[in-house]
Each structure stands twice: as structure tokens, then as C-alpha cells.
Write an enzyme that holds these catalytic residues in place. Sequence first.
Site, PDB file in Angstrom:
ATOM      1  CG  HIS A  18      -2.019   0.931   1.220  1.00 53.06           C
ATOM      2  ND1 HIS A  18      -3.233   0.655   1.785  1.00 53.06           N
ATOM      3  CD2 HIS A  18      -2.126   2.182   0.719  1.00 53.06           C
ATOM      4  CE1 HIS A  18      -4.038   1.698   1.636  1.00 53.06           C
ATOM      5  NE2 HIS A  18      -3.380   2.640   0.989  1.00 53.06           N
ATOM      6  CG  LEU A  21       4.408   5.217  -6.223  1.00 47.34           C
ATOM      7  CD1 LEU A  21       5.086   4.356  -7.276  1.00 47.34           C
ATOM      8  CD2 LEU A  21       5.435   5.745  -5.224  1.00 47.34           C
ATOM      9  NE  ARG A  22      -0.161  11.401  -3.383  1.00 50.87           N
ATOM     10  CZ  ARG A  22      -1.142  10.877  -2.666  1.00 50.87           C
ATOM     11  NH1 ARG A  22      -2.010  10.039  -3.211  1.00 50.87           N
ATOM     12  NH2 ARG A  22      -1.253  11.164  -1.391  1.00 50.87           N
ATOM     13  CG  ASN A  52      -5.535   7.387  -4.486  1.00 49.53           C
ATOM     14  OD1 ASN A  52      -4.476   6.770  -4.580  1.00 49.53           O
ATOM     15  ND2 ASN A  52      -5.790   8.198  -3.478  1.00 49.53           N
ATOM     16  CG  ASP A 112      -6.438   3.568  -0.627  1.00 47.54           C
ATOM     17  OD1 ASP A 112      -6.701   2.767   0.259  1.00 47.54           O
ATOM     18  OD2 ASP A 112      -6.005   4.715  -0.423  1.00 47.54           O
ATOM     19  CG  HIS A 139     -10.190   3.443   2.277  1.00 45.62           C
ATOM     20  ND1 HIS A 139      -9.123   4.206   2.670  1.00 45.62           N
ATOM     21  CD2 HIS A 139     -11.294   4.088   2.724  1.00 45.62           C
ATOM     22  CE1 HIS A 139      -9.563   5.264   3.329  1.00 45.62           C
ATOM     23  NE2 HIS A 139     -10.876   5.227   3.379  1.00 45.62           N
ATOM     24  CG  ASP A 265      -2.353   4.721   3.531  1.00 47.70           C
ATOM     25  OD1 ASP A 265      -2.331   4.967   2.296  1.00 47.70           O
ATOM     26  OD2 ASP A 265      -3.311   5.032   4.252  1.00 47.70           O
ATOM     27  N   GLY A 284      -2.999  12.041   5.034  1.00 50.29           N
ATOM     28  CA  GLY A 284      -1.945  11.154   4.556  1.00 50.29           C
ATOM     29  C   GLY A 284      -0.578  11.566   5.040  1.00 50.29           C
TER      30      GLY A 284
HETATM   31  O1  DOR Z   1      -4.650   9.272   4.416  1.00 46.31           O
HETATM   32  C1  DOR Z   1      -4.924   8.831   3.319  1.00 46.31           C
HETATM   33  N1  DOR Z   1      -4.289   9.271   2.211  1.00 46.31           N
HETATM   34  N2  DOR Z   1      -5.870   7.909   3.212  1.00 46.31           N
HETATM   35  C2  DOR Z   1      -6.339   7.501   2.012  1.00 46.31           C
HETATM   36  O2  DOR Z   1      -7.199   6.681   1.991  1.00 46.31           O
HETATM   37  C3  DOR Z   1      -5.814   8.092   0.766  1.00 46.31           C
HETATM   38  C4  DOR Z   1      -4.463   8.614   0.966  1.00 46.31           C
HETATM   39  C5  DOR Z   1      -3.992   9.518  -0.127  1.00 46.31           C
HETATM   40  O3  DOR Z   1      -4.151   9.180  -1.316  1.00 46.31           O
HETATM   41  O4  DOR Z   1      -3.411  10.565   0.172  1.00 46.31           O
HETATM   42 ZN    ZN Z   2      -4.017   4.598   0.987  1.00 42.14          ZN
HETATM   43 ZN    ZN Z   3      -7.071   4.063   2.326  1.00 38.13          ZN
END
Ligand code: DOR
Ligand code: ZN
Ligand code: ZN
Length: 391
Positions: A18, A21-22, A52, A112, A139, A265, A284
Site C-alpha cells: 500500500h 505514488l502520485r 487513486n 483506495d 479501504h 500507506d 496522509g
Molecule cells: O490518508 C490517506 N491518504 N488515506 C487515504 O485513503 C488516501 C491517501 C492519499 O491518497 O493521500
Molecule cells: Zn491509501
Molecule cells: Zn485508504
Amino acid sequence: ETHDMAGAVLLPGFVDLHTHLREPGREDTETVATGSAAAARGGYTAVFAMANTQPPQDNQTVTDSVWRIGRSVGLCDIHPVGAVTVGLKGEQLTEMGQMASGEARVRVFSDDGMCVYDPLVMRRALEYSAGLGVLIAQHAEEPRLTKGAVAHEGPTAARLGLTGWPRSAEESIVARDAILARDAGARVHICHASTTGTVELLKWAKAQGISITAEVTPHHLLLDDTRLETYDGVYRVNPPLREAHDTLALRDALVSGVIDCVATDHAPHAAQEKCCEFAAARPGMLGLETALPIVAALLVESGEMSWRDLARVMSTRPAEIAGLTDQGRPIEVGEPANLAVVDPDSPWTVVGEELASLSANTPYQGMTFAARVVGTVYRGRMTSRDGEVLA
Ligand code: DOR
Ligand code: ZN
Ligand code: ZN
């Protein structure tokens, strides 16, 4: 000065189920390349990149592209996670079969950042996944219970005037999905378990013979919601930091195997998205470069786990859950090695700006940990040494 490896512990390369990466979409906060560098520094040789992105990883063109970029960077295996539904909050299932048989061979699917909420959609997704032999990672969040919520619903949130996120938002979906998975004859994986009640439900479901697995993050093992008293947006995360008893229940569950593995995460965000007041910050926190020292401190240094147990929760068990064939078993002589080398006693202090991640949103800023990753070997080649990434 290079580490002479005296006193070092040799472990199989870590596998993160989990990671965010963006790329594509928010390459200003993390890319496949910078995330791979963070993974290498953290001892990881395989990471699962969450769906996502923008656009989301909901079709084979995107999943194959992320996989190819990972290959060309060459610092660790990047396994794209496929989206379960089109457009991340849709009701229409994606072509999971195409993604699973494409170049990326997608093995794990998730929406997610957005729970697969509609029970009928989740049921159909589980039935589809069972036929394909892939995994749905959920999630667990009932969105009607988390509307406007920014912090764990409890005494801290009440005192600070923050809208609360109840345990039931997570637990009701965990219970529902365990039962849906049972009836679909499917496996289900619970992302970032965060409450004592989720642990009880996992115990129950596993005792029934339901094919359910779960992960826990280092931050939910270590931190509780009293951190929020500073109103520092770095502590905002979904699911939220819970109470001290939750952190203890999660640690026990990981030791006993009720929770199967650790997943980071890892969620990079730009400084301006985290610097604002707590309720306006994006949820996050970073995780790849700090996971090992935290798990070692909480569970190995405390005597609750052996290094062999740590290898299970950070490498072999997540590999098994995802269906990686080359890492769910002991390394064979002559194979290209995936290894993490750890010095259990080499104290270091976390500084966000010094991390390989493109973002700096670590909640551990200024904290000192005893254990550190001093080397990572990926497919027989060193990818990090003494904190330096070897391109
Ligand atoms: O804290 C989180 N950040 N929870 C998530 O479910 C998504 C993630 C994110 O993509 O930043
Ligand atoms: Zn996540
Ligand atoms: Zn999540």
C-alpha cells in the site's frame, strides 16, 4: 564512510502492499522514480502503487504505463494496483481481467481513497475477483458516517472541536465485507486496520474460515490521537490516528497473526497541502523510509517479535497475499537476491527534507530510532547503501 555491516541483520527485501505514488497526475509531490528511491532507502524491493492517481489506474493503458515506468527506473518492482470501479467512485466495474493479463499483471485491486461502498458493487467485484484469482483490497469506510470527519471520534476530537470519525465507519464495512467475501467464495484484504473492534472482527472472520487478510500501518501502531493537540496538519490521515488502546490491540494482533502484515500507506502531499490548520490539511503521511525503524522499535526491540517475525510481516506474508511468486518463499541459492540489510543499533533522527521522497510530510520529524536500513539489494544489485540511493 561506508558501513562495514558488522552486527547487521539480513532480511528478505520488504514488500509494501500500500503505497501512493502520485504519477500520473501529481508529479509535484511524488513520481514513480522518487517513490522508488524512497522505497530503496526503506529496504523495499516491491511496492504496490495505489489506484487513486489522476487519471486513476482503472484501465490497462494506465496500469501498464505505471508498470513500465517502474521497470525503467529499476530501483524496485512497482506493481500498479487496479481500480475496482471506473473513475474511482463509480458503480461500473473496471476490466479487471484485462489489467490482470496485461504487461503489468495486476494482482491487487482497490479503490483506495474511496471505499467500494455500494454492497451490490462490492459483491459483484468480489465474485469477479474470485474468478480471476486476484485480490480486492478494501479501504473500509462507511462514507455516511465520515462526512466532514477529520479526526477519530473520541475525547481528543471533542476537546479540540474537531468533527469525529467513528470506529463504526470502519468496523461496519469490515464486517459486511467479510460476509460478502464468504458468500462470494472470494478473498478480501482489509487496508490499514485501525481499531480494536476491527481486530475483534478479523479474529471472528478468520475463525469462521473466511479468506480475509489485513494490514496495519506503522503510524497506527505508534501514534495516537493525542498528537492532534498541536493542530499540526501532518497528523491528519485516513483512517485517523486512534486511541492508545487501539495501538496496543493492533500491535498484539500483528504479533499473533490476526493482522497479517505491515503496509505503509505512504501518502506524499505538498507542503502547502499540509501546513494549514488541521481540518484543512490533506489526509496522509509518508511511510516508506521510516517503516522498518518503527516496527523494529515497537516489536523487535520490545522482545515481542523476532527478526524472523519481522521478515514475515514486512516481506513474505505481504508477498504471499498479493500472489508474488518470487518472494513468498525463502530465497533460493543462485537467484537474483532481494534483500534488506538492517543495523539494529545505529540511531538516526528523521528529517523530512532529507528523505528521498519528493514530499516531506513525515509525522516523525525530529524523532530518533535505533534501527536503520543500511543497504538494499534488488534483483542482485545494490539500490541503496548508507542512505544513499544507487541509480
Ligand atoms: O490518508 C490517506 N491518504 N488515506 C487515504 O485513503 C488516501 C491517501 C492519499 O491518497 O493521500
Ligand atoms: Zn491509501
Ligand atoms: Zn485508504
